[in-house]
Design a protein around this motif. Structure first.
Motif, PDB file in Angstrom:
ATOM      1  N   TYR A  94      -9.171  -0.697  -0.839  1.00  0.00           N
ATOM      2  CA  TYR A  94      -8.559  -1.963  -0.439  1.00  0.00           C
ATOM      3  C   TYR A  94      -7.047  -1.806  -0.275  1.00  0.00           C
ATOM      4  CZ  TYR A  94      -7.202  -6.883  -0.489  1.00  0.00           C
ATOM      5  OH  TYR A  94      -6.660  -8.101  -0.157  1.00  0.00           O
ATOM      6  N   GLN A  95      -6.423  -1.035  -1.156  1.00  0.00           N
ATOM      7  CA  GLN A  95      -4.988  -0.781  -1.019  1.00  0.00           C
ATOM      8  C   GLN A  95      -4.698   0.000   0.259  1.00  0.00           C
ATOM      9  OE1 GLN A  95      -4.290   1.152  -4.781  1.00  0.00           O
ATOM     10  NE2 GLN A  95      -3.874  -0.774  -5.860  1.00  0.00           N
ATOM     11  N   GLY A  96      -5.602   0.906   0.635  1.00  0.00           N
ATOM     12  CA  GLY A  96      -5.452   1.618   1.896  1.00  0.00           C
ATOM     13  C   GLY A  96      -5.516   0.668   3.081  1.00  0.00           C
ATOM     14  N   LEU A  97      -6.458  -0.273   3.029  1.00  0.00           N
ATOM     15  CA  LEU A  97      -6.575  -1.274   4.082  1.00  0.00           C
ATOM     16  C   LEU A  97      -5.307  -2.123   4.170  1.00  0.00           C
ATOM     17  CD1 LEU A  97      -8.656  -2.486   6.150  1.00  0.00           C
ATOM     18  CD2 LEU A  97      -9.233  -4.145   4.364  1.00  0.00           C
ATOM     19  N   GLN A  98      -4.772  -2.520   3.024  1.00  0.00           N
ATOM     20  CA  GLN A  98      -3.529  -3.291   2.996  1.00  0.00           C
ATOM     21  C   GLN A  98      -2.362  -2.482   3.558  1.00  0.00           C
ATOM     22  OE1 GLN A  98      -3.706  -4.315  -1.283  1.00  0.00           O
ATOM     23  NE2 GLN A  98      -3.644  -6.461  -0.653  1.00  0.00           N
ATOM     24  N   ALA A  99      -2.344  -1.170   3.255  1.00  0.00           N
ATOM     25  CA  ALA A  99      -1.279  -0.314   3.781  1.00  0.00           C
ATOM     26  C   ALA A  99      -1.326  -0.257   5.304  1.00  0.00           C
ATOM     27  CB  ALA A  99      -1.402   1.091   3.194  1.00  0.00           C
ATOM     28  N   VAL A 100      -2.527  -0.204   5.863  1.00  0.00           N
ATOM     29  CA  VAL A 100      -2.692  -0.216   7.319  1.00  0.00           C
ATOM     30  C   VAL A 100      -2.180  -1.536   7.903  1.00  0.00           C
ATOM     31  CG1 VAL A 100      -4.437  -0.352   9.132  1.00  0.00           C
ATOM     32  CG2 VAL A 100      -4.556   1.461   7.409  1.00  0.00           C
ATOM     33  N   GLN A 101      -2.505  -2.630   7.235  1.00  0.00           N
ATOM     34  CA  GLN A 101      -2.033  -3.934   7.699  1.00  0.00           C
ATOM     35  C   GLN A 101      -0.510  -4.013   7.675  1.00  0.00           C
ATOM     36  OE1 GLN A 101      -2.667  -7.398   5.121  1.00  0.00           O
ATOM     37  NE2 GLN A 101      -3.302  -8.578   6.914  1.00  0.00           N
ATOM     38  N   GLU A 102       0.076  -3.545   6.579  1.00  0.00           N
ATOM     39  CA  GLU A 102       1.532  -3.607   6.446  1.00  0.00           C
ATOM     40  C   GLU A 102       2.224  -2.702   7.458  1.00  0.00           C
ATOM     41  OE1 GLU A 102       4.985  -2.757   3.058  1.00  0.00           O
ATOM     42  OE2 GLU A 102       2.862  -2.818   2.506  1.00  0.00           O
ATOM     43  N   GLU A 103       1.661  -1.518   7.697  1.00  0.00           N
ATOM     44  CA  GLU A 103       2.291  -0.548   8.583  1.00  0.00           C
ATOM     45  C   GLU A 103       2.153  -0.925  10.050  1.00  0.00           C
ATOM     46  OE1 GLU A 103       4.284   3.258   9.192  1.00  0.00           O
ATOM     47  OE2 GLU A 103       3.954   2.018   7.418  1.00  0.00           O
ATOM     48  N   TYR A 104       0.995  -1.483  10.423  1.00  0.00           N
ATOM     49  CA  TYR A 104       0.704  -1.673  11.843  1.00  0.00           C
ATOM     50  C   TYR A 104       0.473  -3.131  12.242  1.00  0.00           C
ATOM     51  CZ  TYR A 104       0.195   3.366  11.653  1.00  0.00           C
ATOM     52  OH  TYR A 104       0.420   4.703  11.456  1.00  0.00           O
ATOM     53  N   GLY A 105       0.525  -4.046  11.291  1.00  0.00           N
ATOM     54  CA  GLY A 105       0.409  -5.451  11.632  1.00  0.00           C
ATOM     55  C   GLY A 105      -0.966  -5.875  12.112  1.00  0.00           C
TER      56      GLY A 105
END
Length: 309
Positions: free
Chosen positions: A42-53
Motif C-alpha cells: 500500500y505504501q508503494g501504491l501511495q508512492a506512485v500516486q505521490e510521484e506521478y499524480g
C-alpha cells in the motif's frame, strides 16, 4: 515557435515527475495495515500516486483465483489501466486473466511468468540474507543462530545461512521453514524450540511473524535481524540490523517504465545497485569496526555483484 512548443510538450513524458492521467489498482493478499508485506504494498501504491499524480484503488484479502477475477473486473470498471498484484500468488492468476484484458498492464511480485502485458518484479534477496547472516554470525555468543523462514525457495534463507557460516564457521544455524508467511503461532513454537537449544540470535524471514518473533526475542534478552522493513523502531537494542526491501522504490521504477512505454512484459530483478534493497539501522550493540567492514562489503557488492568469499 509553435513547432518547438509542440515538440517540448510531446517530450515531457520522458522527464521524471511527468504526470499522466492513469488509474492504478492494487491487489493485496492481506491488508494495508498488517505491519508487513501488505502495508509495504500500500505504501508503494501511495508512492506512485505521490510521484506521478495517478488515481489509486486497492482490494484487500484477495487470495483465490475467483477473488482475483472479481477484483480485477471491479478495478477495470473503476478505470484502472495498471494493476499491481502484491504477491507471487498473482502470477498464476494473471496467467489466466491477462488475455481477457489485453489493454491492462498487470504487474506482480516474485515470479517468473510474464507475457506481453504481464511483468513480474523480483528482489534478488540472496545478498541481503548473506549480509544479515554475517551480522548474526558476528553477534551470537553461543554460536547458535535460529532461522525461521517461510518457504524453501526464499533466496534470503540460503543467503543468511551462507553469511553466518562465512562470518563464523563455528556457528550452528537451526533452520525451520513454515510453508506460510502468516503462521505466527508455529513461528513462535519454533522460536521456543530454538531458544531451548541455545540460539541467541534469530532471523524471522516471514511477513507476518517477523514482528512477534522480534518482540519475543527482546523480552527474552536475545537478538534478531529484522525482515523486509527497518525494524529498529520495534526494539533498537535487539534488532541488530534489518534486511530491507524498498518496495516503494520498485513500485516507482515499474510505474516510470510504464509511463515511458518501456515496461518490458518480462521478469525484472532488483538488488542493492538499484536501491531496491538496503541494510537497516544498526543496533548500538554492533561493534563500530564490524559495522564499517560490513558497509564496505555492501559497497563492494554493489560495484562488483560478488559476495565475500
Amino acid at each position: 515557435m509553435i513547432l518547438l512548443l509542440i515538440l517540448f510538450l510531446a517530450g515531457c513524458q520522458w522527464f521524471p515527475g511527468y504526470e499522466k492521467d492513469v488509474d492504478v489498482g492494487l491487489l493485496l493478499e492481506t491488508s494495508i495495515d498488517d505491519r508487513s508485506w501488505g502495508q509495504q504494498g500500500y505504501q508503494g501504491l501511495q508512492a506512485v500516486q505521490e510521484e506521478y499524480g495517478v488515481d489509486i484503488y486497492y482490494k484487500e484479502e484477495i487470495r483465490s483465483y475467483q477473488q482475483s477475477a472479481e477484483a480485477v473486473e471491479e478495478l477495470v470498471q473503476q478505470g484502472a489501466e495498471v494493476i499491481f498484484g502484491h504477491s507471487n500468488i498473482y502470477g498464476s492468476h494473471f496467467r489466466e486473466l491477462h488475455e481477457a484484458y489485453p489493454e491492462i498492464d498487470f504487474i506482480y511480485f516474485n515470479g517468473q511468468f510474464a507475457a506481453e502485458n504481464v511483468t513480474s518484479l523480483n528482489f534478488d534477496a540472496r545478498a541481503m540474507g548473506f549480509f544479515g547472516g554475517m551480522v548474526a554470525g558476528e553477534m551470537t555468543k553461543a554460536d547458535q543462530v535460529g532461522l525461521i523462514g517461510a518457504f524453501e525457495w526464499q533466496p534470503e534463507v540460503e543467503g543468511f545461512y551462507e553469511g553466518v557460516k562465512y562470518q563464523n564457521p563455528e556457528a550452528e544455524v537451526d533452520v525451520a521453514l513454515l510453508n506460510s508467511w502468516e503462521n505466527t503461532e508455529l513461528a513462535l513454537m519454533q522460536y521456543e524450540r530454538m531458544k531451548g537449544k541455545g540460539a541467541d540470535v534469530f532471523y524471522p524471514a516471514g511477513d507476518l511473524f517477523a514482528v512477534p518473533i522480534i518482540e519475543q526475542a527482546e523480552a527474552d534478552g536475545h537478538l534478531a535481524v529484522g525482515y523486509l522493513e527497518d525494524q529498529s523502531s520495534i526494539a533498537a537494542q535487539t534488532v541488530l540490523t534489518s534486511t530491507v526491501q524498498n518496495v516503494d522504490e520498485v513500485y516507482k521504477l515499474a510505474m516510470e517504465r510504464y509511463l515511458n512505454g518501456s515496461l518490458p512484459g518480462e521478469a525484472l530483478t532488483f538488488d542493492f545497485s538499484e536501491g531496491a534493497i538496503t541494510m537497516g539501522e544498526f543496533s548500538p550493540v554492533v561493534p563500530e569496526e564490524f559495522r564499517d567492514n560490513l558497509e564496505e562489503e555492501v559497497e563492494n557488492y554493489k560495484e562488483t555483484g560478488t559476495l565475500p568469499q
